[in-house]
Write a protein that holds these residues in place. Sequence first.
Motif, PDB file in Angstrom:
ATOM      1  N   GLY A  80       0.849  -1.199   0.000  1.00 25.83           N
ATOM      2  CA  GLY A  80       0.000   0.000   0.000  1.00 25.83           C
ATOM      3  C   GLY A  80       0.874   1.235   0.000  1.00 25.83           C
ATOM      4  N   TYR A  81       0.292   2.363  -0.348  1.00 27.54           N
ATOM      5  CA  TYR A  81       1.022   3.632  -0.284  1.00 27.54           C
ATOM      6  C   TYR A  81       0.603   4.316   1.005  1.00 27.54           C
ATOM      7  N   GLY A  82       1.519   4.479   1.934  1.00 24.98           N
ATOM      8  CA  GLY A  82       1.170   5.077   3.223  1.00 24.98           C
ATOM      9  C   GLY A  82       0.113   4.215   3.893  1.00 24.98           C
ATOM     10  N   GLN A  83      -1.006   4.862   4.264  1.00 25.39           N
ATOM     11  CA  GLN A  83      -2.074   4.131   4.967  1.00 25.39           C
ATOM     12  C   GLN A  83      -3.015   3.425   3.987  1.00 25.39           C
ATOM     13  N   GLN A  84      -2.846   3.717   2.668  1.00 21.46           N
ATOM     14  CA  GLN A  84      -3.821   3.207   1.706  1.00 21.46           C
ATOM     15  C   GLN A  84      -3.403   1.831   1.165  1.00 21.46           C
ATOM     16  N   PRO A  85      -4.123   0.759   1.576  1.00 19.19           N
ATOM     17  CA  PRO A  85      -3.746  -0.559   1.065  1.00 19.19           C
ATOM     18  C   PRO A  85      -4.163  -0.700  -0.404  1.00 19.19           C
ATOM     19  N   VAL A  86      -3.317  -1.317  -1.208  1.00 17.72           N
ATOM     20  CA  VAL A  86      -3.653  -1.510  -2.624  1.00 17.72           C
ATOM     21  C   VAL A  86      -3.753  -3.008  -2.935  1.00 17.72           C
ATOM     22  N   LEU A  87      -2.710  -3.759  -2.610  1.00 15.15           N
ATOM     23  CA  LEU A  87      -2.718  -5.200  -2.870  1.00 15.15           C
ATOM     24  C   LEU A  87      -2.774  -5.943  -1.538  1.00 15.15           C
ATOM     25  N   SER A 106      -3.819  -4.284 -19.823  1.00 16.37           N
ATOM     26  CA  SER A 106      -4.686  -3.689 -20.842  1.00 16.37           C
ATOM     27  C   SER A 106      -6.146  -4.060 -20.647  1.00 16.37           C
ATOM     28  N   HIS A 107      -7.020  -3.160 -21.087  1.00 19.14           N
ATOM     29  CA  HIS A 107      -8.461  -3.462 -21.096  1.00 19.14           C
ATOM     30  C   HIS A 107      -8.895  -3.907 -22.485  1.00 19.14           C
ATOM     31  N   GLN A 108      -7.961  -3.820 -23.466  1.00 19.37           N
ATOM     32  CA  GLN A 108      -8.335  -4.073 -24.846  1.00 19.37           C
ATOM     33  C   GLN A 108      -8.602  -5.568 -25.088  1.00 19.37           C
ATOM     34  N   PRO A 127       5.850   2.383 -20.241  1.00  8.48           N
ATOM     35  CA  PRO A 127       4.994   2.898 -19.157  1.00  8.48           C
ATOM     36  C   PRO A 127       3.679   3.444 -19.683  1.00  8.48           C
ATOM     37  N   GLN A 128       2.789   3.694 -18.737  1.00  6.81           N
ATOM     38  CA  GLN A 128       1.467   4.189 -19.100  1.00  6.81           C
ATOM     39  C   GLN A 128       1.542   5.620 -19.653  1.00  6.81           C
ATOM     40  N   GLU A 129       2.393   6.443 -19.021  1.00  6.53           N
ATOM     41  CA  GLU A 129       2.559   7.812 -19.537  1.00  6.53           C
ATOM     42  C   GLU A 129       3.861   7.854 -20.318  1.00  6.53           C
ATOM     43  N   ASP A 137       2.378  -1.435 -20.212  1.00  6.13           N
ATOM     44  CA  ASP A 137       1.337  -0.922 -19.319  1.00  6.13           C
ATOM     45  C   ASP A 137       0.418  -0.009 -20.133  1.00  6.13           C
ATOM     46  N   GLU A 138      -0.705  -0.529 -20.520  1.00  5.38           N
ATOM     47  CA  GLU A 138      -1.653   0.200 -21.380  1.00  5.38           C
ATOM     48  C   GLU A 138      -0.922   0.783 -22.592  1.00  5.38           C
ATOM     49  N   ALA A 139      -0.065   0.001 -23.211  1.00  8.14           N
ATOM     50  CA  ALA A 139       0.831   0.537 -24.242  1.00  8.14           C
ATOM     51  C   ALA A 139       0.173   0.715 -25.592  1.00  8.14           C
ATOM     52  N   GLY A 172      -8.455  -4.969 -15.158  1.00  8.06           N
ATOM     53  CA  GLY A 172      -9.052  -4.595 -13.871  1.00  8.06           C
ATOM     54  C   GLY A 172      -9.394  -3.117 -13.895  1.00  8.06           C
ATOM     55  N   PRO A 173     -10.278  -2.706 -12.978  1.00  6.55           N
ATOM     56  CA  PRO A 173     -10.717  -1.306 -12.986  1.00  6.55           C
ATOM     57  C   PRO A 173      -9.567  -0.324 -12.734  1.00  6.55           C
ATOM     58  N   SER A 174      -9.802   0.905 -13.125  1.00  6.39           N
ATOM     59  CA  SER A 174      -8.794   1.953 -12.932  1.00  6.39           C
ATOM     60  C   SER A 174      -8.516   2.154 -11.436  1.00  6.39           C
ATOM     61  N   GLY A 175      -7.259   2.313 -11.110  1.00  4.66           N
ATOM     62  CA  GLY A 175      -6.857   2.598  -9.726  1.00  4.66           C
ATOM     63  C   GLY A 175      -6.823   1.367  -8.846  1.00  4.66           C
ATOM     64  N   ILE A 176      -6.920   0.179  -9.433  1.00  3.69           N
ATOM     65  CA  ILE A 176      -7.022  -1.037  -8.616  1.00  3.69           C
ATOM     66  C   ILE A 176      -5.642  -1.571  -8.193  1.00  3.69           C
ATOM     67  N   GLY A 177      -4.586  -1.170  -8.962  1.00  2.00           N
ATOM     68  CA  GLY A 177      -3.241  -1.616  -8.571  1.00  2.00           C
ATOM     69  C   GLY A 177      -2.456  -2.322  -9.666  1.00  2.00           C
ATOM     70  N   LYS A 178      -2.873  -2.197 -10.930  1.00  2.00           N
ATOM     71  CA  LYS A 178      -2.184  -2.908 -12.021  1.00  2.00           C
ATOM     72  C   LYS A 178      -0.765  -2.351 -12.222  1.00  2.00           C
ATOM     73  N   SER A 179      -0.636  -1.017 -12.311  1.00  2.00           N
ATOM     74  CA  SER A 179       0.696  -0.429 -12.486  1.00  2.00           C
ATOM     75  C   SER A 179       1.554  -0.685 -11.246  1.00  2.00           C
ATOM     76  N   THR A 180       0.912  -0.772 -10.100  1.00  2.00           N
ATOM     77  CA  THR A 180       1.651  -1.056  -8.869  1.00  2.00           C
ATOM     78  C   THR A 180       2.298  -2.438  -8.958  1.00  2.00           C
ATOM     79  N   ILE A 181       1.573  -3.404  -9.537  1.00  2.17           N
ATOM     80  CA  ILE A 181       2.131  -4.759  -9.698  1.00  2.17           C
ATOM     81  C   ILE A 181       3.377  -4.691 -10.584  1.00  2.17           C
TER      82      ILE A 181
HETATM   83  N1  LIG Z   1       2.891   7.044  -5.417  1.00  4.47           N
HETATM   84  C1  LIG Z   1       1.676   6.872  -4.954  1.00  4.47           C
HETATM   85  N2  LIG Z   1       1.342   7.369  -3.749  1.00  4.47           N
HETATM   86  C2  LIG Z   1       0.120   7.194  -3.257  1.00  4.47           C
HETATM   87  N3  LIG Z   1      -0.851   6.510  -3.862  1.00  4.47           N
HETATM   88  C3  LIG Z   1      -0.577   5.987  -5.073  1.00  4.47           C
HETATM   89  C4  LIG Z   1       0.691   6.145  -5.682  1.00  4.47           C
HETATM   90  N4  LIG Z   1       0.673   5.512  -6.877  1.00  4.47           N
HETATM   91  C5  LIG Z   1      -0.561   4.986  -6.996  1.00  4.47           C
HETATM   92  N5  LIG Z   1      -1.312   5.270  -5.925  1.00  4.47           N
HETATM   93  C6  LIG Z   1      -2.677   4.813  -5.667  1.00  4.47           C
HETATM   94  O1  LIG Z   1      -2.638   3.395  -5.674  1.00  4.47           O
HETATM   95  C7  LIG Z   1      -3.758   2.865  -6.328  1.00  4.47           C
HETATM   96  C8  LIG Z   1      -3.308   1.925  -7.446  1.00  4.47           C
HETATM   97  O2  LIG Z   1      -2.677   2.688  -8.437  1.00  4.47           O
HETATM   98  P1  LIG Z   1      -2.222   2.048  -9.812  1.00  4.47           P
HETATM   99  O3  LIG Z   1      -1.505   3.105 -10.558  1.00  4.47           O
HETATM  100  O4  LIG Z   1      -1.476   0.818  -9.531  1.00  4.47           O
HETATM  101  O5  LIG Z   1      -3.606   1.737 -10.478  1.00  4.47           O
HETATM  102  P2  LIG Z   1      -3.920   1.105 -11.919  1.00  4.47           P
HETATM  103  O6  LIG Z   1      -4.678  -0.162 -11.687  1.00  4.47           O
HETATM  104  O7  LIG Z   1      -2.695   1.032 -12.718  1.00  4.47           O
HETATM  105  O8  LIG Z   1      -4.910   2.183 -12.490  1.00  4.47           O
HETATM  106  P3  LIG Z   1      -5.093   2.685 -14.008  1.00  4.47           P
HETATM  107  O9  LIG Z   1      -5.831   1.621 -14.760  1.00  4.47           O
HETATM  108  O10 LIG Z   1      -5.906   3.907 -13.853  1.00  4.47           O
HETATM  109  O11 LIG Z   1      -3.753   2.941 -14.559  1.00  4.47           O
HETATM  110  C9  LIG Z   1      -4.569   4.037  -6.822  1.00  4.47           C
HETATM  111  O12 LIG Z   1      -5.644   4.229  -5.923  1.00  4.47           O
HETATM  112  C10 LIG Z   1      -3.647   5.205  -6.752  1.00  4.47           C
HETATM  113  O13 LIG Z   1      -4.317   6.383  -6.406  1.00  4.47           O
END
Ligand SMILES: Nc1ncnc2c1ncn2[C@@H]1O[C@H](COP(=O)(O)OP(=O)(O)OP(=O)(O)O)[C@@H](O)[C@H]1O
Length: 602
Positions: A373-380, A558-560, A444-446, A525-527, A397-406
């Motif tokens: 997780g990032y700080g207090q926010q759990p992601v995986l 990818s969602h494609q 990368p995504q961006e 990543d969403e390339a 998976g939905p946006s913001g779920i943690g794919k790029s984090t993986i």
């Molecule tokens: N550096 C960071 N600090 C704090 N929170 C972060 C950071 N990077 C990502 N997050 C949060 O972690 C969660 C997962 O982010 P991630 O980028 O992995 O999502 P994603 O599945 O790739 O989304 P998308 O499909 O929109 O790209 C999101 O809620 C995001 O706001």
Amino acid sequence: MSDAVQNAPVGRLRRLLTGLGAFLEVLRLVSPMQRFIVVGGLFLSSILELCGMGMIIPLLATASGAREAKGVSLGVEKLFAAVGLPFAAYAILIVVVVGLTLKAVVGILIMKHVTNLVGRISRDFQIRLTKSILEARWGFFISQPLGRLVHATGSEAAAIGECFAIVTTIIAASLTSLLFLTLAALLSWQLLVLIIFITIMMFGSFGRLVKNAREEGKAHRSRMNTHAAQFTDAMIGFKQIRAMGRTDRFALLFERQARMMAKSLKSRVMSGEYAAELQEPVIGILLAFGFFFALHKMALSPTAIMIMSLLLVRTLAVLGPIQRNLTRFYQAFDGYKSLSGLLEQIESHAEETLGTKQPHFERAIKLEGITFGYGQQPVLRNLDLFIPSGKITAISGPSGIGKSTIVDLIVALHQPQSGRVMIDDDELMTLDVRLWRRSVGYVPQEITLFHDTIFNNVALWEEGITADEVEKALKAAGAWDFVTARPDGIMTVVGERGNFLSGGQRQRISIARAILHKPRLLILDEATTGLDPATEAQICERIRDLCRETGLTVMAVSHQPKWREVADLVYRIQDGQARLVSSPQDIAAISEQLAPQELQRA
Ligand SMILES: Nc1ncnc2c1ncn2[C@@H]1O[C@H](COP(=O)(O)OP(=O)(O)OP(=O)(O)O)[C@@H](O)[C@H]1O
Ligand SMILES: [Mg+2]
């Protein structure tokens, strides 16, 4: 007596010690040998100056027979006799001329050496700072304002050496003053007391101005940093601001910043200039008192007064620039401290890469029980994921779920809070992470391209890459047609961040960059999200062919639907976990590589 009055001398003493500490700190920027050369050279230069200017005293004493100068001229007479020179006016004049000439030669040599050192100090600092930024932990790096780093590694770092240059100027002037003071002491102790008194008065009366100049310097630097950070941010996201007609607010913000910076710059310069301009009248007043005292209380002969005035004026002419340079020094030193503080902060966040094992990736990448997780926010949460080698694994998976984090965990930009990332049988953190990353192609995504040619954007300035290799990569990424349609082909300059290309074209250049080095693992990543279905299908198929031909492993976020079609395995990320959603036939086809728990999930 109030505390403030009682504490004033203590405060002054503390400031003096802090000032000395600052001097020593700056001197320590060079090796002891270099320190010795610089200080020794400056000392020699002062001695030579004394030989030049100081000889005026015996000359005047010889000419006038003034009793006060007798002691010094007797000493010089003995010195002349020792080296076999006649103690006559012409010989003294020769020594004056030789002394001053040699002083100029030594002065030039020392300044040349100091200039070299100044360049070296700035260069070494700049290299250390840029290196520490390149090696900083990813989480720390993305928390830093980009403009601040750019400003720090550029003009700020280049100014570091200035501190050293100012210190050498101050040392040179101090040594010369000391030698003149010694001469004054030899002439008369009253003159020595007078010079010391005037010096203390002079430095004391400018203390406040130096403090002001320093504070204004700090305010100015802080405003410059804020501006650099905010301006860079605005420039990066400028297209949206411009397209939505929001430039006015930014123009106002930057105008306000420019005004504030101009204000603090003006105050900074003015505080320094006040000190410089007020110096002469202050010295003049003090001198007038000094002369009055000398004439009436010390009963000196007119020649002695002339000699002493010469000495007094000369000493103060050296002390004046010390005062002025002290203001410059403190401002430069504050800048140096702020930058070295930033450097220490970045170095303390260096990426920990303790692993040394050679990476072997033949079978699979496994994420086992990953919680992150990032700080207090759990992601995986307790996530398991299996990426078989030589296959295509799609992740949705939905946006913001943690794919790029993986993805970030697989390339070790972040470390899991619990669980582990396994490359075959080795935990990722036990591997030489740099080597592991060199075997990864990552889109990368961006996407940001560099303001350079397509060739350099693909080859990343690496030596030995041929146009043929770049062409192959561009073809595999489906970019060759639009590249050759440009008059300059692969030598086309893509503009700032690649703005002369379309979004989809930038993505394909980035894919070519990722596959050029024939990676073992290709992460997309969403390339292909910016591409039309036909171009996307073409790229998916090319990459699948690459997989089959070369054993490349692909992880495509990818969602494609096309990626799901070509993928051997498809995961869906949900609630912090990975769920295998491939068809039973697909799973059966790679079941040999699948871990038992993965099969259960499937
Ligand atoms: N550096 C960071 N600090 C704090 N929170 C972060 C950071 N990077 C990502 N997050 C949060 O972690 C969660 C997962 O982010 P991630 O980028 O992995 O999502 P994603 O599945 O790739 O989304 P998308 O499909 O929109 O790209 C999101 O809620 C995001 O706001
Ligand atoms: Mg993402």
